[in-house]
Write a protein that holds these residues in place. Sequence first.
Motif, PDB file in Angstrom:
ATOM      1  N   ALA A   1       0.817  -1.215   0.000  1.00 37.65           N
ATOM      2  CA  ALA A   1       0.000   0.000   0.000  1.00 37.65           C
ATOM      3  C   ALA A   1       0.852   1.266   0.000  1.00 37.65           C
ATOM      4  CB  ALA A   1      -0.946  -0.015   1.200  1.00 37.65           C
TER       5      ALA A   1
ATOM      6  N   TYR B   1       2.341   1.684  -3.481  1.00 36.89           N
ATOM      7  CA  TYR B   1       1.308   2.116  -4.437  1.00 36.89           C
ATOM      8  C   TYR B   1       0.960   3.590  -4.220  1.00 36.89           C
ATOM      9  CZ  TYR B   1       0.352  -2.491  -6.390  1.00 36.89           C
ATOM     10  OH  TYR B   1       0.455  -3.691  -7.052  1.00 36.89           O
ATOM     11  N   ALA B   2       0.935   4.035  -2.974  1.00 38.03           N
ATOM     12  CA  ALA B   2       0.668   5.452  -2.689  1.00 38.03           C
ATOM     13  C   ALA B   2       1.775   6.337  -3.254  1.00 38.03           C
ATOM     14  CB  ALA B   2       0.514   5.660  -1.183  1.00 38.03           C
TER      15      ALA B   2
END
Length: 171
Positions: free
Chosen positions: A121, A124-125
């Motif tokens: 995550a 991906y951010a």
Amino acid sequence: MSLTYLLFSFKGRINRKPWWLATIAAGLAASVLTAILEAAARSSGETIVNPVTHQFEPTGILGLAISVVGLVNMWIAFALSAKRLHDQDRTGWWLIWQLLILVLAVILVVVAVAVPQEQGAVWYALAGAACLAAFVISVWLFVHIGFLRGTDGPNRFGPDPLGAMRADAQL
């Protein structure tokens, strides 16, 4: 200005009209040439089927030729855009920022896929932030290159490409 100089040189200045015309013409020519090469690859059997997309992809010399067409088209786009930035007294190196941030975004996505799922995550951010930055830079470049006038008179990159027309307009 010769066509070779217009399309392949990073020196000098051009105004908006030649940039639009050359950009559209080069894009169309590359698209048509790519379509012809892909059709030739299909008819000659020089393709493989991508198992993910189920589409034919050219291989061999025709696949290489398509790659060369893409690289030449990219060179032309960079050369034309650098000359437009020069017309606004900006360096063509501004184009590299867009490319570097796009490469960074791809690297971050690859890392996000490769790391354990609980860490993905964050990566991906970061990739999303890089993509957003690339989008903002792309819009800024498109507006400056495609729509804004160049500087009046000569600048550090050469004479005003509209010099004669601007002088006539003031009469």
